[in-house]
Design a protein around this motif. Structure first.
Motif, PDB file in Angstrom:
ATOM      1  N   ALA A   1      -0.476  14.980  -4.843  1.00  0.00           N
ATOM      2  CA  ALA A   1       0.600  14.072  -4.905  1.00  0.00           C
ATOM      3  C   ALA A   1       0.086  12.647  -4.733  1.00  0.00           C
ATOM      4  O   ALA A   1       0.329  11.605  -5.525  1.00  0.00           O
ATOM      5  CB  ALA A   1       1.409  14.317  -3.792  1.00  0.00           C
ATOM      6  N   ALA A   2      -1.017  12.513  -3.926  1.00  0.00           N
ATOM      7  CA  ALA A   2      -1.752  11.224  -3.641  1.00  0.00           C
ATOM      8  C   ALA A   2      -2.373  10.793  -4.953  1.00  0.00           C
ATOM      9  O   ALA A   2      -2.468   9.575  -5.262  1.00  0.00           O
ATOM     10  CB  ALA A   2      -2.826  11.390  -2.487  1.00  0.00           C
ATOM     11  N   LYS A   3      -3.145  11.529  -5.546  1.00  0.00           N
ATOM     12  CA  LYS A   3      -3.992  11.339  -6.666  1.00  0.00           C
ATOM     13  C   LYS A   3      -3.021  11.103  -7.843  1.00  0.00           C
ATOM     14  O   LYS A   3      -3.344  10.248  -8.658  1.00  0.00           O
ATOM     15  CB  LYS A   3      -4.648  12.631  -7.115  1.00  0.00           C
ATOM     16  CG  LYS A   3      -6.101  12.608  -6.363  1.00  0.00           C
ATOM     17  CD  LYS A   3      -6.826  13.837  -6.731  1.00  0.00           C
ATOM     18  CE  LYS A   3      -8.094  13.981  -5.922  1.00  0.00           C
ATOM     19  NZ  LYS A   3      -9.086  15.218  -6.497  1.00  0.00           N
ATOM     20  N   SER A   4      -1.624  11.742  -8.118  1.00  0.00           N
ATOM     21  CA  SER A   4      -0.936  11.406  -9.060  1.00  0.00           C
ATOM     22  C   SER A   4      -0.355   9.877  -9.235  1.00  0.00           C
ATOM     23  O   SER A   4       0.158   9.812 -10.057  1.00  0.00           O
ATOM     24  CB  SER A   4       0.239  12.490  -9.036  1.00  0.00           C
ATOM     25  OG  SER A   4       1.110  12.273  -7.730  1.00  0.00           O
ATOM     26  N   ILE A   5      -0.204   9.268  -8.043  1.00  0.00           N
ATOM     27  CA  ILE A   5       0.345   8.101  -7.929  1.00  0.00           C
ATOM     28  C   ILE A   5      -0.779   7.147  -7.399  1.00  0.00           C
ATOM     29  O   ILE A   5      -0.500   5.841  -7.039  1.00  0.00           O
ATOM     30  CB  ILE A   5       1.469   8.042  -6.748  1.00  0.00           C
ATOM     31  CG1 ILE A   5       1.073   8.135  -5.384  1.00  0.00           C
ATOM     32  CG2 ILE A   5       2.715   8.791  -7.283  1.00  0.00           C
ATOM     33  CD1 ILE A   5       2.199   7.878  -4.419  1.00  0.00           C
ATOM     34  N   ASP A   6      -1.913   7.574  -7.406  1.00  0.00           N
ATOM     35  CA  ASP A   6      -3.310   6.644  -6.886  1.00  0.00           C
ATOM     36  C   ASP A   6      -2.972   6.113  -5.460  1.00  0.00           C
ATOM     37  O   ASP A   6      -2.889   4.792  -5.216  1.00  0.00           O
ATOM     38  CB  ASP A   6      -3.339   5.726  -7.837  1.00  0.00           C
ATOM     39  CG  ASP A   6      -4.662   4.826  -7.806  1.00  0.00           C
ATOM     40  OD1 ASP A   6      -5.602   5.525  -7.087  1.00  0.00           O
ATOM     41  OD2 ASP A   6      -4.937   3.853  -8.136  1.00  0.00           O
ATOM     42  N   ALA A   7      -2.423   7.013  -4.498  1.00  0.00           N
ATOM     43  CA  ALA A   7      -1.915   6.620  -3.150  1.00  0.00           C
ATOM     44  C   ALA A   7      -3.138   5.748  -2.594  1.00  0.00           C
ATOM     45  O   ALA A   7      -4.538   6.150  -2.873  1.00  0.00           O
ATOM     46  CB  ALA A   7      -1.357   7.652  -2.371  1.00  0.00           C
ATOM     47  N   ASP A   8      -3.034   4.958  -1.650  1.00  0.00           N
ATOM     48  CA  ASP A   8      -4.149   4.473  -1.081  1.00  0.00           C
ATOM     49  C   ASP A   8      -4.499   5.310   0.382  1.00  0.00           C
ATOM     50  O   ASP A   8      -5.816   5.120   0.843  1.00  0.00           O
ATOM     51  CB  ASP A   8      -3.666   3.029  -0.320  1.00  0.00           C
ATOM     52  CG  ASP A   8      -3.117   2.001  -1.471  1.00  0.00           C
ATOM     53  OD1 ASP A   8      -4.201   1.792  -2.196  1.00  0.00           O
ATOM     54  OD2 ASP A   8      -2.089   1.750  -1.730  1.00  0.00           O
ATOM     55  N   PHE A   9      -3.881   6.092   0.779  1.00  0.00           N
ATOM     56  CA  PHE A   9      -3.857   6.884   1.851  1.00  0.00           C
ATOM     57  C   PHE A   9      -3.248   7.935   2.004  1.00  0.00           C
ATOM     58  O   PHE A   9      -2.098   8.004   1.595  1.00  0.00           O
ATOM     59  CB  PHE A   9      -3.948   5.698   2.958  1.00  0.00           C
ATOM     60  CG  PHE A   9      -4.431   6.365   4.611  1.00  0.00           C
ATOM     61  CD1 PHE A   9      -5.903   6.573   4.584  1.00  0.00           C
ATOM     62  CD2 PHE A   9      -3.713   6.722   5.462  1.00  0.00           C
ATOM     63  CE1 PHE A   9      -6.414   7.121   5.795  1.00  0.00           C
ATOM     64  CE2 PHE A   9      -4.211   7.489   6.785  1.00  0.00           C
ATOM     65  CZ  PHE A   9      -5.606   7.752   6.960  1.00  0.00           C
ATOM     66  N   ILE A  10      -3.698   9.168   2.721  1.00  0.00           N
ATOM     67  CA  ILE A  10      -2.951  10.440   2.963  1.00  0.00           C
ATOM     68  C   ILE A  10      -2.947  10.259   4.798  1.00  0.00           C
ATOM     69  O   ILE A  10      -3.850  10.298   5.250  1.00  0.00           O
ATOM     70  CB  ILE A  10      -3.546  11.535   2.601  1.00  0.00           C
ATOM     71  CG1 ILE A  10      -3.516  11.687   1.271  1.00  0.00           C
ATOM     72  CG2 ILE A  10      -2.614  12.755   3.384  1.00  0.00           C
ATOM     73  CD1 ILE A  10      -4.267  12.725   0.608  1.00  0.00           C
ATOM     74  N   ILE A  11      -1.648  10.142   5.152  1.00  0.00           N
ATOM     75  CA  ILE A  11      -1.313  10.358   6.733  1.00  0.00           C
ATOM     76  C   ILE A  11      -1.425  11.625   7.045  1.00  0.00           C
ATOM     77  O   ILE A  11      -0.622  12.526   6.514  1.00  0.00           O
ATOM     78  CB  ILE A  11      -0.219   9.803   7.135  1.00  0.00           C
ATOM     79  CG1 ILE A  11       0.030   8.193   6.757  1.00  0.00           C
ATOM     80  CG2 ILE A  11      -0.201   9.820   8.401  1.00  0.00           C
ATOM     81  CD1 ILE A  11       1.122   7.651   6.671  1.00  0.00           C
ATOM     82  N   PRO A  12      -2.517  12.066   7.866  1.00  0.00           N
ATOM     83  CA  PRO A  12      -2.516  13.548   8.161  1.00  0.00           C
ATOM     84  C   PRO A  12      -1.617  14.086   9.172  1.00  0.00           C
ATOM     85  O   PRO A  12      -1.134  13.078   9.970  1.00  0.00           O
ATOM     86  CB  PRO A  12      -4.016  13.800   8.531  1.00  0.00           C
ATOM     87  CG  PRO A  12      -4.498  12.608   9.229  1.00  0.00           C
ATOM     88  CD  PRO A  12      -3.560  11.406   8.167  1.00  0.00           C
TER      89      PRO A  12
ATOM     90  N   LYS B   1       0.877  -1.472   0.011  1.00  0.00           N
ATOM     91  CA  LYS B   1       0.161  -0.072   0.008  1.00  0.00           C
ATOM     92  C   LYS B   1       0.746   1.349  -0.027  1.00  0.00           C
ATOM     93  O   LYS B   1       2.081   1.398   0.624  1.00  0.00           O
ATOM     94  CB  LYS B   1      -0.943   0.011   1.227  1.00  0.00           C
ATOM     95  CG  LYS B   1      -1.829  -1.280   1.323  1.00  0.00           C
ATOM     96  CD  LYS B   1      -2.908  -0.967   0.375  1.00  0.00           C
ATOM     97  CE  LYS B   1      -4.002  -2.151   0.651  1.00  0.00           C
ATOM     98  NZ  LYS B   1      -5.099  -2.417  -0.229  1.00  0.00           N
ATOM     99  N   PHE B   2       0.429   2.169  -0.654  1.00  0.00           N
ATOM    100  CA  PHE B   2       1.393   3.460  -0.935  1.00  0.00           C
ATOM    101  C   PHE B   2       0.497   4.745  -0.348  1.00  0.00           C
ATOM    102  O   PHE B   2      -0.610   5.063  -0.408  1.00  0.00           O
ATOM    103  CB  PHE B   2       1.690   3.675  -2.312  1.00  0.00           C
ATOM    104  CG  PHE B   2       2.396   2.603  -2.851  1.00  0.00           C
ATOM    105  CD1 PHE B   2       3.914   2.560  -2.549  1.00  0.00           C
ATOM    106  CD2 PHE B   2       1.933   1.741  -3.438  1.00  0.00           C
ATOM    107  CE1 PHE B   2       4.795   1.570  -3.117  1.00  0.00           C
ATOM    108  CE2 PHE B   2       2.687   0.506  -4.037  1.00  0.00           C
ATOM    109  CZ  PHE B   2       3.957   0.552  -3.854  1.00  0.00           C
ATOM    110  N   TYR B   3       1.205   5.462   0.706  1.00  0.00           N
ATOM    111  CA  TYR B   3       0.753   6.505   1.392  1.00  0.00           C
ATOM    112  C   TYR B   3       1.508   7.756   1.476  1.00  0.00           C
ATOM    113  O   TYR B   3       2.701   7.746   1.270  1.00  0.00           O
ATOM    114  CB  TYR B   3       0.786   6.080   2.957  1.00  0.00           C
ATOM    115  CG  TYR B   3      -0.276   5.054   3.509  1.00  0.00           C
ATOM    116  CD1 TYR B   3      -0.852   4.230   2.678  1.00  0.00           C
ATOM    117  CD2 TYR B   3      -0.147   4.883   4.781  1.00  0.00           C
ATOM    118  CE1 TYR B   3      -1.642   3.287   3.009  1.00  0.00           C
ATOM    119  CE2 TYR B   3      -0.863   3.755   5.274  1.00  0.00           C
ATOM    120  CZ  TYR B   3      -1.539   2.955   4.512  1.00  0.00           C
ATOM    121  OH  TYR B   3      -2.495   1.906   4.902  1.00  0.00           O
ATOM    122  N   ILE B   4       0.887   8.799   1.128  1.00  0.00           N
ATOM    123  CA  ILE B   4       1.178  10.157   1.260  1.00  0.00           C
ATOM    124  C   ILE B   4       1.350  10.581   2.677  1.00  0.00           C
ATOM    125  O   ILE B   4       0.239  10.583   3.501  1.00  0.00           O
ATOM    126  CB  ILE B   4       0.878  11.016   0.236  1.00  0.00           C
ATOM    127  CG1 ILE B   4       0.866  10.775  -0.945  1.00  0.00           C
ATOM    128  CG2 ILE B   4       1.198  12.549   0.756  1.00  0.00           C
ATOM    129  CD1 ILE B   4       2.225  10.782  -1.597  1.00  0.00           C
TER     130      ILE B   4
END
Length: 124
Positions: free
Chosen positions: A113-124, A74-77
């Motif tokens: 950034a998350a959309k550009s890599i289709d990230a699974d989640f953003i850690i706030p 899974k990839f997170y920003i």
């Protein structure tokens, strides 16, 4: 793409160890193969995190390499923080009058950034 990651201003959190020449010597390939990584996070330096152009094209290039090595992860920003109100760094260095403006810029950039890599989640 020799030493691709070494020149990128994005932090790749993939291991518990760090060496100055970690990316230069392609040790990231070894680190990516050490484990069956569940989650990989990307984080921009806090002072650049509100400027989306500081993420690209580096993030997409980096993500392509990492996703190829760890296709099941899974990839997170990891969204950074705004600097303290009235701090020299916020006002003088970055030119913000209010920390909420920096926060809003960070939030927008992290989402892009998350959309550009289709990230699974953003850690706030």
């Amino acid at each position: 793409m020799q030493n691709l990651i070494y020149s990128l201003p994005i932090i790749l959190l993939i291991s518990f160890f760090w060496k100055a020449d970690f990316f230069k010597r392609d040790l990231y390939k070894e680190a990516l193969s050490l484990e069956d990584w569940d989650i990989i996070t990307y984080q921009q330096a806090s002072h650049d995190s509100g400027i989306y152009d500081k993420y690209q094209p580096f993030l997409c290039d980096l993500h392509k390499v990492v996703k190829e090595a760890c296709p099941d992860a899974k990839f997170y920003i990891h969204q950074t923080w705004a600097y303290e109100q009235d701090s020299q760094r916020l006002n003088t260095e970055l030119g913000y009058e209010d920390c909420r403006d920096m926060y809003n810029d960070i939030k927008v950039s992290a989402l892009k950034a998350a959309k550009s890599i289709d990230a699974d989640f953003i850690i706030p």
